[in-house]
Write an enzyme that holds these catalytic residues in place. Structure first.
Site, PDB file in Angstrom:
ATOM      1  N   ASP A 164      14.688  60.865-101.634  1.00 40.56           N
ATOM      2  CA  ASP A 164      16.202  61.441-101.637  1.00 40.56           C
ATOM      3  C   ASP A 164      17.456  60.524-100.892  1.00 40.56           C
ATOM      4  O   ASP A 164      16.748  59.044-100.608  1.00 40.56           O
ATOM      5  CB  ASP A 164      16.684  62.993-100.890  1.00 40.56           C
ATOM      6  CG  ASP A 164      16.587  62.804 -99.185  1.00 40.56           C
ATOM      7  OD1 ASP A 164      16.459  61.658 -99.203  1.00 40.56           O
ATOM      8  OD2 ASP A 164      17.055  63.633 -98.775  1.00 40.56           O
ATOM      9  N   CYS A 223      12.166  61.620 -97.132  1.00 39.85           N
ATOM     10  CA  CYS A 223      13.457  61.947 -97.155  1.00 39.85           C
ATOM     11  C   CYS A 223      13.819  62.355 -95.453  1.00 39.85           C
ATOM     12  O   CYS A 223      13.598  61.042 -94.344  1.00 39.85           O
ATOM     13  CB  CYS A 223      14.010  63.295 -97.184  1.00 39.85           C
ATOM     14  SG  CYS A 223      12.823  64.794 -96.719  1.00 39.85           S
ATOM     15  N   THR A 276      14.022  63.559 -92.483  1.00 36.32           N
ATOM     16  CA  THR A 276      12.901  64.087 -91.835  1.00 36.32           C
ATOM     17  C   THR A 276      11.773  64.068 -92.204  1.00 36.32           C
ATOM     18  O   THR A 276      10.508  63.870 -92.059  1.00 36.32           O
ATOM     19  CB  THR A 276      13.113  65.706 -91.432  1.00 36.32           C
ATOM     20  OG1 THR A 276      12.990  66.435 -92.721  1.00 36.32           O
ATOM     21  CG2 THR A 276      14.784  65.974 -90.818  1.00 36.32           C
TER      22      THR A 276
END
Ligand code: RB5
Length: 149
Positions: A12, A69, A71
């Site tokens: 992302d 992403c 995390t």
């Protein structure tokens, strides 16, 4: 892992820079990165990027996948919803080796807001250079697959 060539990468917005760094790194090692983006920094939704990468692995269009992403957790959860995918989040190299050696993971997830870039590269190297041991671990991985059925 001589037969592994094509590595799909996706992320992302939180991990674009790290994803591109990993793509460059694995290309220099002789792998074929298949970077499916995104390339622009607008906020986006990790589930669709995890699913897209996982679908390429599940269909055999990539040998392994690397997703990222903030995390590493959300995109890992999304990837693992695709049948045939075994994706683990790693923030150190031991687990990156073990998810290949014992769990036959076909995808790796890393959190760009958790793990520094140099360590992330070491994690990728550990994942890509470790082979599945099979044997009793194969029995257990088969049991994971049976849960899907
Ligand atoms: C995006 O802000 C963040 O939630 C995402 O990158 C990831 O950490 C979710 O698991």
């Amino acid at each position: 892992m001589t037969d592994v060539k094509r590595i799909v990468l996706s992320s992302d917005h939180a991990a674009i820079e790290l994803r591109q760094k990993i793509a460059d790194h694995i290309k220099a090692l002789g792998f074929e990165p298949v970077d499916i983006g995104p390339t622009t920094p607008e906020s986006t939704h990790y589930p669709k990027h995890g699913e897209a990468a996982a679908n390429l692995v599940a269909k055999g269009e990539a040998d392994l996948g690397i997703v990222l992403c903030g995390t590493g957790q959300g995109i890992m959860m999304a990837a693992n919803k695709v049948k045939g995918i075994r994706c683990g989040v790693c923030s150190e190299t031991f687990s990156a080796k073990m998810i290949r050696a014992h769990n036959n993971a076909n995808m790796l997830s890393i959190g760009a807001r958790v793990t520094g870039q140099d360590l992330a590269i070491e994690i990728v190297d550990a994942f890509l250079t470790t082979e599945f041991e099979g044997g009793r671990h194969g029995t257990r991985v088969d049991m994971i697959t049976e849960i899907e059925a």
